[in-house]
Design a protein around this motif. Sequence first.
Motif, short mmCIF file in Angstrom:
data_model
loop_
_atom_site.label_atom_id
_atom_site.label_comp_id
_atom_site.label_asym_id
_atom_site.label_seq_id
_atom_site.Cartn_x
_atom_site.Cartn_y
_atom_site.Cartn_z
N ILE A 172 20.42 18.73 -44.43
CA ILE A 172 19.14 19.08 -43.81
C ILE A 172 19.34 19.48 -42.35
CG2 ILE A 172 16.84 18.23 -43.20
CD1 ILE A 172 17.27 18.70 -46.20
N GLY A 173 20.30 18.85 -41.67
CA GLY A 173 20.54 19.17 -40.26
C GLY A 173 20.94 20.62 -40.04
N GLN A 174 21.89 21.09 -40.85
CA GLN A 174 22.32 22.49 -40.72
C GLN A 174 21.23 23.45 -41.19
OE1 GLN A 174 24.87 23.51 -39.19
NE2 GLN A 174 26.63 22.16 -39.45
N THR A 175 20.45 23.04 -42.19
CA THR A 175 19.32 23.87 -42.64
C THR A 175 18.34 24.07 -41.49
OG1 THR A 175 19.52 22.87 -44.84
CG2 THR A 175 17.51 24.10 -44.38
N LEU A 176 18.01 22.98 -40.80
CA LEU A 176 17.11 23.04 -39.66
C LEU A 176 17.69 23.94 -38.56
CD1 LEU A 176 14.54 21.95 -38.24
CD2 LEU A 176 15.95 20.06 -37.39
N LEU A 177 18.98 23.82 -38.32
CA LEU A 177 19.64 24.61 -37.27
C LEU A 177 19.58 26.10 -37.58
CD1 LEU A 177 21.25 24.33 -34.64
CD2 LEU A 177 23.33 24.15 -36.01
N VAL A 178 19.83 26.47 -38.83
CA VAL A 178 19.79 27.87 -39.23
C VAL A 178 18.38 28.44 -39.06
CG1 VAL A 178 19.93 29.43 -41.24
CG2 VAL A 178 21.77 27.80 -40.79
N PHE A 179 17.35 27.69 -39.50
CA PHE A 179 15.98 28.19 -39.40
C PHE A 179 15.48 28.23 -37.95
CE2 PHE A 179 15.89 27.55 -43.98
CZ PHE A 179 15.12 28.63 -44.39
N LEU A 180 15.93 27.29 -37.12
CA LEU A 180 15.57 27.33 -35.71
C LEU A 180 16.16 28.58 -35.03
CD1 LEU A 180 15.97 23.62 -34.51
CD2 LEU A 180 13.87 24.96 -34.50
N SER A 181 17.41 28.88 -35.37
CA SER A 181 18.06 30.06 -34.78
C SER A 181 17.38 31.35 -35.25
CB SER A 181 19.55 30.08 -35.16
OG SER A 181 20.19 28.92 -34.69
N TRP A 182 17.02 31.38 -36.55
CA TRP A 182 16.28 32.54 -37.07
C TRP A 182 14.94 32.67 -36.33
CZ3 TRP A 182 11.42 32.14 -39.26
CH2 TRP A 182 10.89 33.33 -39.77
N ALA A 183 14.23 31.55 -36.16
CA ALA A 183 12.93 31.58 -35.49
C ALA A 183 13.05 32.09 -34.06
CB ALA A 183 12.29 30.19 -35.51
N MET A 184 14.13 31.70 -33.37
CA MET A 184 14.35 32.17 -32.01
C MET A 184 14.55 33.69 -31.97
SD MET A 184 14.60 31.69 -28.79
CE MET A 184 14.75 29.94 -28.49
N LEU A 185 15.36 34.20 -32.90
CA LEU A 185 15.61 35.65 -32.95
C LEU A 185 14.32 36.43 -33.23
CD1 LEU A 185 18.98 35.84 -34.91
CD2 LEU A 185 18.59 36.61 -32.58
N VAL A 186 13.56 35.96 -34.20
CA VAL A 186 12.32 36.64 -34.57
C VAL A 186 11.31 36.55 -33.44
CG1 VAL A 186 10.39 36.60 -36.18
CG2 VAL A 186 12.70 36.37 -37.05
N PHE A 187 11.24 35.40 -32.77
CA PHE A 187 10.31 35.23 -31.65
C PHE A 187 10.67 36.17 -30.50
CE2 PHE A 187 9.40 33.05 -27.58
CZ PHE A 187 8.01 33.07 -27.65
N ILE A 188 11.95 36.26 -30.17
CA ILE A 188 12.41 37.14 -29.09
C ILE A 188 12.16 38.61 -29.41
CG2 ILE A 188 14.46 37.95 -27.84
CD1 ILE A 188 13.48 35.25 -26.90
N SER A 189 12.19 38.93 -30.71
CA SER A 189 12.00 40.34 -31.11
C SER A 189 10.55 40.80 -30.92
CB SER A 189 12.40 40.53 -32.57
OG SER A 189 11.46 39.94 -33.45
N GLY A 190 9.62 39.85 -30.68
CA GLY A 190 8.25 40.24 -30.36
C GLY A 190 7.23 39.98 -31.44
N ILE A 191 7.52 39.09 -32.39
CA ILE A 191 6.58 38.79 -33.46
C ILE A 191 5.34 38.10 -32.91
CG2 ILE A 191 7.51 36.50 -33.99
CD1 ILE A 191 7.06 37.12 -36.97
N ASN A 192 4.24 38.28 -33.62
CA ASN A 192 3.01 37.56 -33.30
C ASN A 192 3.27 36.06 -33.43
OD1 ASN A 192 0.46 36.14 -33.87
ND2 ASN A 192 -0.43 38.19 -33.81
#
Length: 374
Positions: A172-192
């Motif tokens: 679960i720890g690595q799963t959380l890490l992967v999704f957090l990193s994805w969320a950061m990339l998508v957030f920086i790209s300008g998503i609502n």
Amino acid sequence: MINSSSLNSIYYNWWKNIDKTIFLLIIFLFSLGLFFSLVSTSLIASDKLDTNNYFFFFKHLAYIFIGLLTLVFFSSLNERNLFRISIYLFFITLFLLFLVPIFGTEVKGSKRWLNLFFLPQFQPIELLKPFIIIFVATILCSEKNYNIYIKYLLTIIAIIPTGLLLIMQPDIGQTLLVFLSWAMLVFISGINLLLILLFISFAILAMLYVVFFIPKFIYIKSRILSFFNPDGGTHNFQSDKAIEAISSGGFFGKGIGEGTLKTRVPEAHTDYIVSVISEEFGVIAIILLLILFLFFIYSVFKKIYLEKSEKIKLVLTGAISLIIFQALIHLGVNIRLFPTTGMTLPFLSYGGSSIVGVSILSGIILNLTKRKID
């Protein structure tokens, strides 16, 4: 065929153009990990396995040597080759992760390691994480005329297999890490922001369902309940000993080799390295270590601010975010802010897969922060 003079020229240009501050910070962090391995953890780990007293120190040294070769390789590629090779390696390492449930080695109830006959035992997710960053950034910056929301959907499709394979291990720890990193990339790209909050809420609800209602994950449920109910919990031994070690070390520590956490907690040299350091060298050592990480993060973000390419900005942000999140999770577990997850501290913790994985990330960072020559 490349002759020796051409090779010398390549690496002369490499050294001339890389960011020396970032490079020296990376080397210093690896050196600190090696130092703490020598004076604090390797002797106890070797005694437990009845091996040569410095067996784990020399293994750590060998991993760092391999890691530095990996770092130099990825940082010396030209930008186009770096992205092309990384896409191939994304699919190769994802395939290796797919093999874990089938051929993986089970340790303490989890299948996270792969032991192929031609390679030492390793954790595929550690090698996959850097390439997930590049793959997601490549989708987001694709020049094809896709609607931006289709690109977001494609990034979700890209990371879902990784998430499912990690949950199967379970990790679960690595799963959380992967999704957090994805969320950061998508957030920086300008998503609502509302869309990303909705997705994260859905992901959290899905994870809670998996943890609380699927029998395979009962031990994770027990860890979470123990975390919120320390007196009645049964999974707090490691966290309690870690807090005890930090408290007993005080501000200046007990001294080199005087700590006891490493003798009482399994995997103290990986998952609880911060507590081991704090017990022997004091809270002051952890404060200095955090300052070092902050300076490293600042040095990378300073380069991101000056960068013109959106893709490079995304990759650098994702790479440094991955290191930040992993360090925060490791620190949070050690001071009992989070339940136990089994997360290493980048650069410092013992472990071949972790060291090589962070070396790939560091090589990518060094590559994309090089001085540009017009």
